[in-house]
Design a protein around this motif. Structure first.
Motif, PDB file in Angstrom:
ATOM      1  N   SER A   1       0.783  -1.234  -0.046  1.00 47.43           N
ATOM      2  CA  SER A   1      -0.096  -0.241   0.018  1.00 47.43           C
ATOM      3  C   SER A   1       0.602   1.243  -0.002  1.00 47.43           C
ATOM      4  O   SER A   1       1.859   1.619   0.325  1.00 47.43           O
ATOM      5  CB  SER A   1      -0.380  -0.003   1.344  1.00 47.43           C
ATOM      6  N   VAL A   2       0.392   2.181  -1.260  1.00 42.21           N
ATOM      7  CA  VAL A   2       1.744   3.662  -1.002  1.00 42.21           C
ATOM      8  C   VAL A   2       0.561   4.865  -1.166  1.00 42.21           C
ATOM      9  O   VAL A   2      -0.568   4.704  -1.932  1.00 42.21           O
ATOM     10  CB  VAL A   2       1.833   3.310  -2.823  1.00 42.21           C
ATOM     11  N   ASP A   3       1.394   5.645  -0.107  1.00 38.05           N
ATOM     12  CA  ASP A   3       0.732   7.446   0.079  1.00 38.05           C
ATOM     13  C   ASP A   3       1.695   7.506  -1.274  1.00 38.05           C
ATOM     14  O   ASP A   3       2.757   7.841  -1.228  1.00 38.05           O
ATOM     15  CB  ASP A   3       1.177   7.697   0.920  1.00 38.05           C
ATOM     16  N   VAL A   4       0.883   8.325  -2.546  1.00 38.58           N
ATOM     17  CA  VAL A   4       1.895   8.625  -4.211  1.00 38.58           C
ATOM     18  C   VAL A   4       2.265  10.096  -3.619  1.00 38.58           C
ATOM     19  O   VAL A   4       3.449  10.020  -3.434  1.00 38.58           O
ATOM     20  CB  VAL A   4       1.014   8.437  -5.353  1.00 38.58           C
ATOM     21  N   ALA A   5       1.476  10.762  -2.495  1.00 40.31           N
ATOM     22  CA  ALA A   5       2.528  11.470  -1.790  1.00 40.31           C
ATOM     23  C   ALA A   5       3.306  11.789  -1.445  1.00 40.31           C
ATOM     24  O   ALA A   5       4.168  12.281  -2.053  1.00 40.31           O
ATOM     25  CB  ALA A   5       1.139  12.998  -1.437  1.00 40.31           C
ATOM     26  N   GLU A   6       3.701  10.463  -0.443  1.00 39.84           N
ATOM     27  CA  GLU A   6       4.723  10.542   0.103  1.00 39.84           C
ATOM     28  C   GLU A   6       6.078  10.289  -0.666  1.00 39.84           C
ATOM     29  O   GLU A   6       7.158  10.734  -0.506  1.00 39.84           O
ATOM     30  CB  GLU A   6       4.467   9.581   1.395  1.00 39.84           C
ATOM     31  N   GLY A   7       5.414   9.523  -1.624  1.00 38.87           N
ATOM     32  CA  GLY A   7       6.800   9.123  -2.191  1.00 38.87           C
ATOM     33  C   GLY A   7       7.446  10.619  -3.224  1.00 38.87           C
ATOM     34  O   GLY A   7       8.214  10.325  -3.923  1.00 38.87           O
ATOM     35  N   ILE A   8       6.508  11.243  -4.117  1.00 38.97           N
ATOM     36  CA  ILE A   8       7.051  12.128  -4.723  1.00 38.97           C
ATOM     37  C   ILE A   8       7.833  13.215  -3.464  1.00 38.97           C
ATOM     38  O   ILE A   8       8.382  14.545  -4.190  1.00 38.97           O
ATOM     39  CB  ILE A   8       5.128  13.371  -4.867  1.00 38.97           C
TER      40      ILE A   8
ATOM     41  N   ARG B   1      -4.481  13.331  -6.808  1.00 42.37           N
ATOM     42  CA  ARG B   1      -6.263  13.393  -6.938  1.00 42.37           C
ATOM     43  C   ARG B   1      -6.620  12.481  -6.893  1.00 42.37           C
ATOM     44  O   ARG B   1      -6.242  11.406  -8.031  1.00 42.37           O
ATOM     45  CB  ARG B   1      -6.773  14.481  -7.562  1.00 42.37           C
ATOM     46  N   ALA B   2      -8.017  12.059  -7.408  1.00 38.24           N
ATOM     47  CA  ALA B   2      -9.133  11.002  -7.361  1.00 38.24           C
ATOM     48  C   ALA B   2      -9.856  10.669  -8.352  1.00 38.24           C
ATOM     49  O   ALA B   2     -10.571  11.914  -7.941  1.00 38.24           O
ATOM     50  CB  ALA B   2      -8.262   9.948  -6.165  1.00 38.24           C
ATOM     51  N   ASN B   3     -10.187   9.648  -9.168  1.00 38.93           N
ATOM     52  CA  ASN B   3     -10.869   9.684  -9.467  1.00 38.93           C
ATOM     53  C   ASN B   3     -11.710   8.239  -9.257  1.00 38.93           C
ATOM     54  O   ASN B   3     -10.856   7.661  -9.231  1.00 38.93           O
ATOM     55  CB  ASN B   3     -11.349  10.328 -10.753  1.00 38.93           C
ATOM     56  N   PRO B   4     -13.449   7.480 -10.242  1.00 37.55           N
ATOM     57  CA  PRO B   4     -13.679   6.684  -9.109  1.00 37.55           C
ATOM     58  C   PRO B   4     -12.300   5.908  -9.791  1.00 37.55           C
ATOM     59  O   PRO B   4     -12.465   4.495  -9.359  1.00 37.55           O
ATOM     60  CB  PRO B   4     -15.547   6.778 -10.329  1.00 37.55           C
ATOM     61  N   GLU B   5     -11.713   5.568 -10.380  1.00 38.14           N
ATOM     62  CA  GLU B   5     -10.826   4.415 -11.378  1.00 38.14           C
ATOM     63  C   GLU B   5      -9.210   4.705 -10.885  1.00 38.14           C
ATOM     64  O   GLU B   5      -8.573   3.485 -10.916  1.00 38.14           O
ATOM     65  CB  GLU B   5     -11.005   4.176 -13.104  1.00 38.14           C
ATOM     66  N   TYR B   6      -9.124   6.115 -10.916  1.00 41.35           N
ATOM     67  CA  TYR B   6      -6.975   5.805 -10.636  1.00 41.35           C
ATOM     68  C   TYR B   6      -7.298   7.380  -9.694  1.00 41.35           C
ATOM     69  O   TYR B   6      -7.968   8.228  -9.562  1.00 41.35           O
ATOM     70  CB  TYR B   6      -7.090   6.659 -12.056  1.00 41.35           C
ATOM     71  N   VAL B   7      -5.814   7.177  -9.513  1.00 48.17           N
ATOM     72  CA  VAL B   7      -5.452   8.408  -8.729  1.00 48.17           C
ATOM     73  C   VAL B   7      -4.163   8.625  -9.573  1.00 48.17           C
ATOM     74  O   VAL B   7      -3.501   8.157 -10.500  1.00 48.17           O
ATOM     75  CB  VAL B   7      -4.135   7.222  -8.023  1.00 48.17           C
TER      76      VAL B   7
ATOM     77  N   PRO C   1      -3.757   2.514 -10.935  1.00 51.31           N
ATOM     78  CA  PRO C   1      -5.273   2.188 -10.830  1.00 51.31           C
ATOM     79  C   PRO C   1      -6.349   1.973  -9.029  1.00 51.31           C
ATOM     80  O   PRO C   1      -4.705   2.134  -8.406  1.00 51.31           O
ATOM     81  CB  PRO C   1      -5.180   0.592 -11.320  1.00 51.31           C
ATOM     82  N   ARG C   2      -6.867   2.912  -8.694  1.00 49.36           N
ATOM     83  CA  ARG C   2      -7.131   2.253  -7.365  1.00 49.36           C
ATOM     84  C   ARG C   2      -7.467   1.203  -7.256  1.00 49.36           C
ATOM     85  O   ARG C   2      -8.353   0.716  -8.151  1.00 49.36           O
ATOM     86  CB  ARG C   2      -8.677   3.694  -7.687  1.00 49.36           C
ATOM     87  N   PRO C   3      -7.325   1.007  -6.019  1.00 52.30           N
ATOM     88  CA  PRO C   3      -7.794  -0.937  -5.305  1.00 52.30           C
ATOM     89  C   PRO C   3      -8.991  -1.299  -5.615  1.00 52.30           C
ATOM     90  O   PRO C   3      -9.833   0.355  -5.538  1.00 52.30           O
ATOM     91  CB  PRO C   3      -7.487  -0.464  -4.031  1.00 52.30           C
TER      92      PRO C   3
END
Length: 182
Positions: free
Chosen positions: A35-42, A103-109, A177-179
């Motif tokens: 499980s990854v927090d994308v903003a933290e990696g950036i 940001r997130a939408n229903p299918e993707y981060v 893809p979002r889980p």
């Protein structure tokens, strides 16, 4: 003596912060898929590239509060962010604005990394993800950064990576893809 102790404490805190950022960036203590927090990696990537950003690049972050963690290989994603941000800094020749948003939408981060460089002509955009294609001078680029980014995003994480560019702005958009259960 008090001033020296204060300076020592400040220096120790800075070193500790850099070590933490390096550890997060390298993902040496974590399993492959997690499980990854994308903003933290950036954030970690921006710390690692801090010297290259210098004083000439203004970084604007725009992270939505509702971005969920994703299942990913964090070290690979950090490689993507490094390649894209490094290219953006080079495109601006060390002076301009780097905008990073999540940001997130229903299918993707969705991650967007935008720069205020000169933009990419259509013929460069068409070839940007090809292996060994580069617009940089000899010795400055290998032509592998965006190819590696594409492979990691598309082949390893089943996402998408696109370029939108016009004079004065280039946006690299990564969709991961979002889980299904989030």
């Amino acid at each position: 003596m008090e001033v020296l102790l204060s300076e020592l404490k400040e220096a120790t805190e800075r070193v500790s912060g850099l070590v933490a950022a390096m550890k997060s960036y390298a993902q040496l203590d974590r399993a492959s898929l997690q499980s990854v927090d994308v903003a933290e990696g950036i954030d970690s990537t921006l710390v690692m590239l801090g010297q290259k950003l210098g004083d000439g690049v203004t970084v604007i972050r725009d992270d939505a509060a509702d971005v969920p963690p994703i299942e990913a290989h964090p070290a690979e994603l950090n490689q993507v962010w490094t390649n894209i941000i490094d290219n953006a800094i080079d495109a601006m020749d060390g002076h301009g604005t780097l905008r990073v948003s999540t940001r997130a939408n229903p299918e993707y981060v969705v991650v967007e990394i935008a720069d205020t460089g000169p933009g990419m002509p259509a013929e460069v955009q068409a070839r940007a993800f090809e292996a060994f294609y580069t617009t940089k001078d000899v010795g400055k680029g290998t032509g592998l950064g965006l190819d590696i980014a594409r492979r990691i995003i598309v082949e390893r994480h089943h996402g998408q990576i696109t370029i939108d560019s016009q004079p004065g702005e280039t946006i690299i958009r990564v969709q991961l893809p979002r889980p299904a259960d989030r």
